[in-house]
Design a protein around this motif. Sequence first.
Motif, PDB file in Angstrom:
ATOM      1  N   MET A 202       0.867  -1.178   0.000  1.00 32.27           N
ATOM      2  CA  MET A 202       0.000   0.000   0.000  1.00 32.27           C
ATOM      3  C   MET A 202       0.901   1.225   0.000  1.00 32.27           C
ATOM      4  O   MET A 202       2.012   1.186   0.542  1.00 32.27           O
ATOM      5  N   TRP A 203       0.413   2.338  -0.573  1.00 30.79           N
ATOM      6  CA  TRP A 203       1.292   3.493  -0.733  1.00 30.79           C
ATOM      7  C   TRP A 203       0.538   4.781  -0.431  1.00 30.79           C
ATOM      8  O   TRP A 203      -0.446   5.110  -1.083  1.00 30.79           O
ATOM      9  N   ALA A 204       1.018   5.517   0.570  1.00 27.86           N
ATOM     10  CA  ALA A 204       0.468   6.831   0.911  1.00 27.86           C
ATOM     11  C   ALA A 204       1.500   7.890   0.559  1.00 27.86           C
ATOM     12  O   ALA A 204       2.643   7.830   1.033  1.00 27.86           O
ATOM     13  N   MET A 205       1.101   8.866  -0.262  1.00 27.96           N
ATOM     14  CA  MET A 205       2.030   9.891  -0.733  1.00 27.96           C
ATOM     15  C   MET A 205       1.620  11.259  -0.206  1.00 27.96           C
ATOM     16  O   MET A 205       0.443  11.602  -0.190  1.00 27.96           O
ATOM     17  N   VAL A 206       2.613  12.030   0.221  1.00 28.35           N
ATOM     18  CA  VAL A 206       2.383  13.399   0.684  1.00 28.35           C
ATOM     19  C   VAL A 206       2.746  14.332  -0.459  1.00 28.35           C
ATOM     20  O   VAL A 206       3.878  14.317  -0.953  1.00 28.35           O
ATOM     21  N   SER A 207       1.795  15.137  -0.892  1.00 30.63           N
ATOM     22  CA  SER A 207       2.030  15.989  -2.057  1.00 30.63           C
ATOM     23  C   SER A 207       2.733  17.295  -1.669  1.00 30.63           C
ATOM     24  O   SER A 207       2.720  17.715  -0.507  1.00 30.63           O
ATOM     25  N   ASP A 208       3.345  17.925  -2.668  1.00 25.67           N
ATOM     26  CA  ASP A 208       4.051  19.192  -2.490  1.00 25.67           C
ATOM     27  C   ASP A 208       3.107  20.370  -2.635  1.00 25.67           C
ATOM     28  O   ASP A 208       2.113  20.309  -3.376  1.00 25.67           O
ATOM     29  N   MET A 209       3.443  21.443  -1.943  1.00 23.52           N
ATOM     30  CA  MET A 209       2.780  22.706  -2.237  1.00 23.52           C
ATOM     31  C   MET A 209       3.129  23.103  -3.666  1.00 23.52           C
ATOM     32  O   MET A 209       4.295  22.996  -4.072  1.00 23.52           O
ATOM     33  N   PRO A 210       2.151  23.528  -4.490  1.00 26.04           N
ATOM     34  CA  PRO A 210       2.455  23.896  -5.873  1.00 26.04           C
ATOM     35  C   PRO A 210       3.546  24.951  -5.948  1.00 26.04           C
ATOM     36  O   PRO A 210       3.618  25.854  -5.104  1.00 26.04           O
ATOM     37  N   LEU A 255       1.878   8.647 -12.568  1.00 24.57           N
ATOM     38  CA  LEU A 255       2.135   7.952 -11.311  1.00 24.57           C
ATOM     39  C   LEU A 255       0.933   7.104 -10.899  1.00 24.57           C
ATOM     40  O   LEU A 255       1.086   5.963 -10.466  1.00 24.57           O
ATOM     41  N   ASP A 256      -0.260   7.651 -11.049  1.00 22.09           N
ATOM     42  CA  ASP A 256      -1.477   6.898 -10.715  1.00 22.09           C
ATOM     43  C   ASP A 256      -1.608   5.654 -11.591  1.00 22.09           C
ATOM     44  O   ASP A 256      -1.924   4.568 -11.097  1.00 22.09           O
ATOM     45  N   GLU A 257      -1.356   5.797 -12.884  1.00 24.28           N
ATOM     46  CA  GLU A 257      -1.441   4.659 -13.798  1.00 24.28           C
ATOM     47  C   GLU A 257      -0.374   3.623 -13.474  1.00 24.28           C
ATOM     48  O   GLU A 257      -0.614   2.415 -13.559  1.00 24.28           O
ATOM     49  N   HIS A 266      -3.361   3.052  -3.388  1.00 29.28           N
ATOM     50  CA  HIS A 266      -2.568   4.231  -3.074  1.00 29.28           C
ATOM     51  C   HIS A 266      -3.458   5.438  -2.858  1.00 29.28           C
ATOM     52  O   HIS A 266      -4.618   5.459  -3.281  1.00 29.28           O
ATOM     53  N   THR A 267      -2.902   6.451  -2.221  1.00 31.06           N
ATOM     54  CA  THR A 267      -3.634   7.687  -1.987  1.00 31.06           C
ATOM     55  C   THR A 267      -2.632   8.826  -1.888  1.00 31.06           C
ATOM     56  O   THR A 267      -1.454   8.609  -1.584  1.00 31.06           O
ATOM     57  N   THR A 268      -3.106  10.037  -2.148  1.00 30.41           N
ATOM     58  CA  THR A 268      -2.290  11.238  -1.998  1.00 30.41           C
ATOM     59  C   THR A 268      -2.909  12.101  -0.912  1.00 30.41           C
ATOM     60  O   THR A 268      -4.109  12.364  -0.917  1.00 30.41           O
TER      61      THR A 268
END
Length: 290
Positions: A202-210, A255-257, A266-268
């Motif tokens: 399972m994969w949890a990703m923390v996204s960047d501030m644009p 990345l999702d694909e 997975h989730t962001t």
Amino acid sequence: MGKHLDRAKAHFGTDTRGLLEGGRYALLHNRSLEFDDLRPYVPGDDVRDIDWKASARSGNVLIKRFVDEKHHKMLLVADAGRNMTALSPSGEAKIDVAAHILGAFGLITLGRADQVGMVYGDARGCVNIRLRRGETHIESMLHRFYGHALAKPGPSDIACQLGYVATHYRHPMLIVVVSDEPEVDDHLDEAVTRLAARHEVMWAMVSDMPAVGAAPGGRDGFDVATGRFVFGQAAMEPRIVTAYRRAEERRRRQLDEFLTSRAIPHTTIEASSQIRTRITKMNEVFARAG
């Protein structure tokens, strides 16, 4: 609880019922037999379970009866590199959000006495914390992870940690990856392919501030990976901003694909306030797997 688990609990809560009980994870366990009591022998019982000393004292053949317990094994794999010192869209440091996510999964293991370990690091190498149980163990893992990410970490390279796990962890278990949103390349592809062939992932990703359009006035952003400033939105032509946003959409779609094609739930996550909702939704996908 320690401060890291307390912070995770503040965002995730304490109700972990029904989480991570589906999919192949339900089959990935270590059976341990705990002695319960004695009972008379009946034909068909395994003679290896006869308690000869107790039988001699009682004058009857007695069998040891055991309770069958299932203890799952979970390995947290975390990016503790330079990328995690950047900001998330909520304005929180990504390392804080990542620590809260890791803590949430630690809370899940506590209620079931699961074994949990951690592998974290950056492009320079990995730190391996062996699987154990208990609140003190989980708090210690979170403390060490957090300290590494704040003490001049090297460049992020989650494929380095994934490759280490694929090489050194041979028995199937649940792997929970916590990282930023990595670039899909051959290095990552090879590591994920090796890992997913043996383990449930399972994969949890923390996204960047644009990089642009994230703050009023279009202030310059700072790239933690290179140590350079990037132009703010006010200094860019509209077409450049539009091209940037399209490129980000393509990158996230790729990345999702990539993860979907490998059957990796997975989730962001953009903020600590989203952790409960996003992990629950990812768990729903996970529960339907297998």
